[in-house]
Design a protein around this motif. Structure first.
Motif, mmCIF file in Angstrom:
data_model
loop_
_atom_site.group_PDB
_atom_site.id
_atom_site.type_symbol
_atom_site.label_atom_id
_atom_site.label_comp_id
_atom_site.label_asym_id
_atom_site.label_seq_id
_atom_site.Cartn_x
_atom_site.Cartn_y
_atom_site.Cartn_z
ATOM 1 N N LYS A 14 -10.506 23.493 -37.638
ATOM 2 C CA LYS A 14 -11.770 22.991 -36.590
ATOM 3 C C LYS A 14 -13.159 23.805 -36.292
ATOM 4 C CE LYS A 14 -8.713 23.475 -32.887
ATOM 5 N NZ LYS A 14 -7.739 24.619 -33.867
ATOM 6 N N GLU A 15 -12.416 25.384 -36.946
ATOM 7 C CA GLU A 15 -13.813 25.633 -36.573
ATOM 8 C C GLU A 15 -15.691 24.865 -37.758
ATOM 9 O OE1 GLU A 15 -11.296 28.675 -35.912
ATOM 10 O OE2 GLU A 15 -11.487 27.264 -36.633
ATOM 11 N N SER A 16 -15.014 24.068 -38.629
ATOM 12 C CA SER A 16 -15.950 23.617 -39.433
ATOM 13 C C SER A 16 -16.554 22.770 -38.759
ATOM 14 C CB SER A 16 -14.954 23.113 -40.093
ATOM 15 O OG SER A 16 -14.710 23.725 -41.480
ATOM 16 N N LEU A 17 -16.024 22.008 -37.934
ATOM 17 C CA LEU A 17 -16.753 21.084 -36.950
ATOM 18 C C LEU A 17 -17.086 21.992 -35.864
ATOM 19 C CD1 LEU A 17 -14.178 18.174 -37.184
ATOM 20 C CD2 LEU A 17 -16.450 18.047 -37.443
ATOM 21 N N VAL A 18 -16.705 22.586 -35.563
ATOM 22 C CA VAL A 18 -16.816 23.074 -33.898
ATOM 23 C C VAL A 18 -18.565 23.986 -34.346
ATOM 24 C CG1 VAL A 18 -17.234 25.503 -32.216
ATOM 25 C CG2 VAL A 18 -15.170 24.184 -33.105
ATOM 26 N N VAL A 19 -18.888 24.538 -35.443
ATOM 27 C CA VAL A 19 -19.767 24.930 -35.655
ATOM 28 C C VAL A 19 -21.058 24.585 -36.089
ATOM 29 C CG1 VAL A 19 -21.040 26.970 -37.690
ATOM 30 C CG2 VAL A 19 -18.535 27.298 -36.258
ATOM 31 N N HIS A 36 -5.273 16.071 -32.013
ATOM 32 C CA HIS A 36 -6.743 15.435 -32.681
ATOM 33 C C HIS A 36 -5.832 14.354 -33.655
ATOM 34 C CE1 HIS A 36 -9.220 18.668 -32.151
ATOM 35 N NE2 HIS A 36 -10.099 18.102 -30.974
ATOM 36 N N SER A 37 -4.425 14.852 -34.503
ATOM 37 C CA SER A 37 -4.147 13.342 -35.016
ATOM 38 C C SER A 37 -3.679 12.447 -34.151
ATOM 39 C CB SER A 37 -2.603 14.572 -36.105
ATOM 40 O OG SER A 37 -1.549 13.656 -36.674
ATOM 41 N N ALA A 38 -2.937 12.829 -33.087
ATOM 42 C CA ALA A 38 -2.387 12.080 -31.801
ATOM 43 C C ALA A 38 -3.873 11.275 -31.177
ATOM 44 C CB ALA A 38 -2.198 12.527 -30.924
ATOM 45 N N ILE A 39 -5.339 11.495 -31.402
ATOM 46 C CA ILE A 39 -6.014 10.536 -30.823
ATOM 47 C C ILE A 39 -6.109 9.654 -31.808
ATOM 48 C CG2 ILE A 39 -7.764 10.439 -30.221
ATOM 49 C CD1 ILE A 39 -7.674 13.476 -29.037
ATOM 50 N N TYR A 40 -5.869 10.279 -33.133
ATOM 51 C CA TYR A 40 -6.841 9.134 -34.921
ATOM 52 C C TYR A 40 -5.840 7.896 -34.985
ATOM 53 C CZ TYR A 40 -8.499 8.839 -39.183
ATOM 54 O OH TYR A 40 -9.200 7.902 -40.783
ATOM 55 N N GLN A 41 -4.167 8.763 -34.320
ATOM 56 C CA GLN A 41 -3.170 7.507 -34.446
ATOM 57 C C GLN A 41 -3.872 6.543 -33.263
ATOM 58 O OE1 GLN A 41 0.630 9.208 -35.509
ATOM 59 N NE2 GLN A 41 -0.137 11.224 -35.466
ATOM 60 N N CYS A 42 -3.536 7.218 -31.882
ATOM 61 C CA CYS A 42 -4.158 6.040 -30.992
ATOM 62 C C CYS A 42 -5.131 5.037 -31.340
ATOM 63 C CB CYS A 42 -4.521 6.631 -29.762
ATOM 64 S SG CYS A 42 -2.550 7.506 -29.350
ATOM 65 N N LEU A 43 -5.839 5.156 -32.273
ATOM 66 C CA LEU A 43 -6.708 4.504 -32.313
ATOM 67 C C LEU A 43 -6.863 3.890 -33.368
ATOM 68 C CD1 LEU A 43 -10.310 7.899 -31.497
ATOM 69 C CD2 LEU A 43 -9.605 5.200 -30.443
ATOM 70 N N GLN A 44 -5.755 3.974 -34.552
ATOM 71 C CA GLN A 44 -5.846 3.252 -35.150
ATOM 72 C C GLN A 44 -5.461 1.853 -35.340
ATOM 73 O OE1 GLN A 44 -5.412 4.117 -38.926
ATOM 74 N NE2 GLN A 44 -6.484 5.527 -38.045
ATOM 75 N N GLY A 45 -6.272 0.580 -35.240
ATOM 76 C CA GLY A 45 -6.162 -0.856 -34.707
ATOM 77 C C GLY A 45 -7.836 -1.250 -33.414
ATOM 78 N N GLU A 46 -8.150 -0.080 -33.031
ATOM 79 C CA GLU A 46 -8.609 -0.163 -32.133
ATOM 80 C C GLU A 46 -10.141 -0.475 -32.166
ATOM 81 O OE1 GLU A 46 -7.883 -0.983 -28.985
ATOM 82 O OE2 GLU A 46 -5.765 -0.178 -29.229
ATOM 83 N N ASN A 47 -11.233 -0.498 -31.583
ATOM 84 C CA ASN A 47 -12.541 -0.711 -31.557
ATOM 85 C C ASN A 47 -12.807 0.579 -31.291
ATOM 86 O OD1 ASN A 47 -15.220 -0.487 -31.470
ATOM 87 N ND2 ASN A 47 -15.194 -3.201 -31.163
ATOM 88 N N ILE A 68 -14.758 20.487 -28.598
ATOM 89 C CA ILE A 68 -15.897 20.394 -29.506
ATOM 90 C C ILE A 68 -15.682 19.639 -31.263
ATOM 91 C CG2 ILE A 68 -17.650 21.591 -30.700
ATOM 92 C CD1 ILE A 68 -17.375 23.706 -29.080
ATOM 93 N N GLU A 69 -14.563 19.537 -31.470
ATOM 94 C CA GLU A 69 -14.012 18.760 -32.597
ATOM 95 C C GLU A 69 -13.849 17.730 -32.491
ATOM 96 O OE1 GLU A 69 -10.717 19.060 -35.689
ATOM 97 O OE2 GLU A 69 -10.525 20.472 -34.348
ATOM 98 N N ALA A 70 -13.468 17.626 -31.241
ATOM 99 C CA ALA A 70 -13.121 15.757 -30.866
ATOM 100 C C ALA A 70 -14.254 14.946 -30.649
ATOM 101 C CB ALA A 70 -12.498 15.444 -29.977
ATOM 102 N N ARG A 71 -15.512 15.690 -30.320
ATOM 103 C CA ARG A 71 -16.466 15.306 -30.347
ATOM 104 C C ARG A 71 -17.374 14.225 -31.341
ATOM 105 N NH1 ARG A 71 -20.653 13.756 -31.421
ATOM 106 N NH2 ARG A 71 -22.910 14.497 -30.817
ATOM 107 N N TRP A 72 -17.095 15.314 -32.508
ATOM 108 C CA TRP A 72 -17.879 14.878 -34.226
ATOM 109 C C TRP A 72 -16.597 13.991 -34.529
ATOM 110 C CZ3 TRP A 72 -22.594 15.757 -34.351
ATOM 111 C CH2 TRP A 72 -23.333 16.943 -33.817
#
Length: 382
Positions: A124-129, A152-163, A222-226
């Motif tokens: 996650k530090e790659s996206l944080v930094v 973040h995997s959970a968020i990604y899965q929840c967004l499948q098929g969503e705008n 911070i990771e989720a923001r990006w």
């Protein structure tokens, strides 16, 4: 054709669980690269079991030992930071799973994105930094960044098929770690051994300490923001100590989607490697018919100041998340070695954030310089 997988950080918790997932699916995945920092014996054992084309040992003092052990099997052995970069720049893999701990994982992740390689991101530090640099590079090269963190995997899965424009807010769940419910006076004398006893997850030392201090949850914001192109105001943390609901997404119409499952990192690892398909594995299923009680509560920002500091960095942006991350890595290392107390980690991070001047829109070289300066300042405060 099997998917060729490069595992950067193969001897850590995420790396070993990734290899376990690959064992479940013979013929579906092929290990192309394995890397480790200093666990030479386990790296050799993994290399003999999976026969990658390239192995990298970060500790250059171990190079000859690893090279000699693997020489009969024609496995190319590299060493050090340049070895990691050289391995990342090869065209022998389709997806890179980045499980190197901390800032050290950034350069190889950027190299892979530049080569149009999909990224299963556990670092996650790659996206944080440098979230701006990594997401821009990935977008320009049409690279998928597939999150391996359970939240973040959970968020990604929840967004499948969503705008994604229909997202109202993202709610990231936190277990609360081993000190959930405790107040400042109760944390004065806690040791690293206490902090490493996570009640729900099996993780490495650094992320376990971050979980205990709630810094991990701040880094995840911070990771989720990006990852999901969100504004800071769209991100929230809620404490859910059962770790069954891994995160939630609320949409503009008020509907909330959540991803549920038992706390097992092999589920998000498998999802990232097999995406966009789902594949059966050996992960235990959640029995929804059992008598469950799921509790949710707001985090205690007065006691767990690291989360408040991370939220400050999230809202400020620029080089501040880089400073936060570097100071935290120094603080965690010194806490693990018994040089500072648990609560002093927040003091080190806060003072370093105050001392380093704000800067916006950094290049990779400037991020590296900022990281080095923040580490020097944090070290001088200990």
């Amino acid at each position: 054709m099997p998917t060729r997988v490069a595992i950067f950080g193969s001897t850590g918790s995420i790396g070993t669980q990734t290899l376990e997932v690959i064992r479940w699916h013979p013929g579906k995945f092929q290990v192309a690269i394995l890397t480790a920092q200093q666990n030479a014996d386990l790296l050799i054992e993994q290399a003999l079991a999976f026969r990658p084309g390239i192995v990298v040992i970060g500790a250059e003092a171990c190079y000859a030992y690893v090279r000699d052990a693997l020489q009969p099997w024609n496995i190319r052995v590299l060493a050090g930071k340049t070895g990691l970069e050289e391995a990342a720049a090869t065209d022998c893999y389709d997806i890179i799973l980045t499980a190197i701990v901390g800032f050290a994982g950034l350069t190889s992740t950027l190299i892979a994105a530049g080569l149009k390689k999909n990224i299963a991101l556990a670092n996650k530090e790659s996206l944080v930094v440098a979230g701006d640099l990594l997401t821009k590079t990935a977008s320009e090269n049409k690279v998928n960044i597939l999150p391996v963190d359970s939240e973040h995997s959970a968020i990604y899965q929840c967004l499948q098929g969503e705008n994604w424009k229909d997202i109202s807010r993202v709610i990231v769940t936190a277990s609360g770690g081993p000190f959930r419910g405790k107040k400042v006076p109760e944390l004065i004398g806690v040791t690293s051994r206490d902090a490493l006893r996570h009640p729900n997850w099996r993780m490495g030392a650094k992320i376990s300490i971050d979980s205990a201090s709630l810094m991990n949850k701040g880094l995840e914001l911070i990771e989720a923001r990006w990852l999901f192109d969100l504004s800071p105001s769209q991100l929230e943390v809620v404490v859910h100590h059962q770790s069954i609901v891994h995160s939630m997404v609320e949409f503009v119409d008020g509907s909330i989607k959540a991803q549920l499952g038992i706390p097992d990192m092999k589920l998000p690892i498998q999802y990232a490697l097999a995406y966009p398909q789902r594949t059966a594995g050996k992960i235990a299923k959640l029995d929804i018919m059992q008598s469950f009680r799921w509790d949710f509560s707001p985090p205690d920002l007065d006691t767990f100041r690291n989360l408040a500091l991370a939220k400050q960095a999230l809202h400020t942006g620029g080089n501040v998340p880089c400073v936060l991350n570097a100071a935290n890595e120094v603080a965690v290392e010194n806490f693990l070695q018994g040089r500072i107390g648990f609560l002093e980690m927040s003091d080190i991070v806060e003072k370093t954030m105050i001392k380093i001047p704000f800067k916006d829109s950094l290049s990779l070289e400037e991020y590296i310089a900022c990281d080095e300066e923040a580490r020097r300042v944090a070290g001088s405060l200990i």
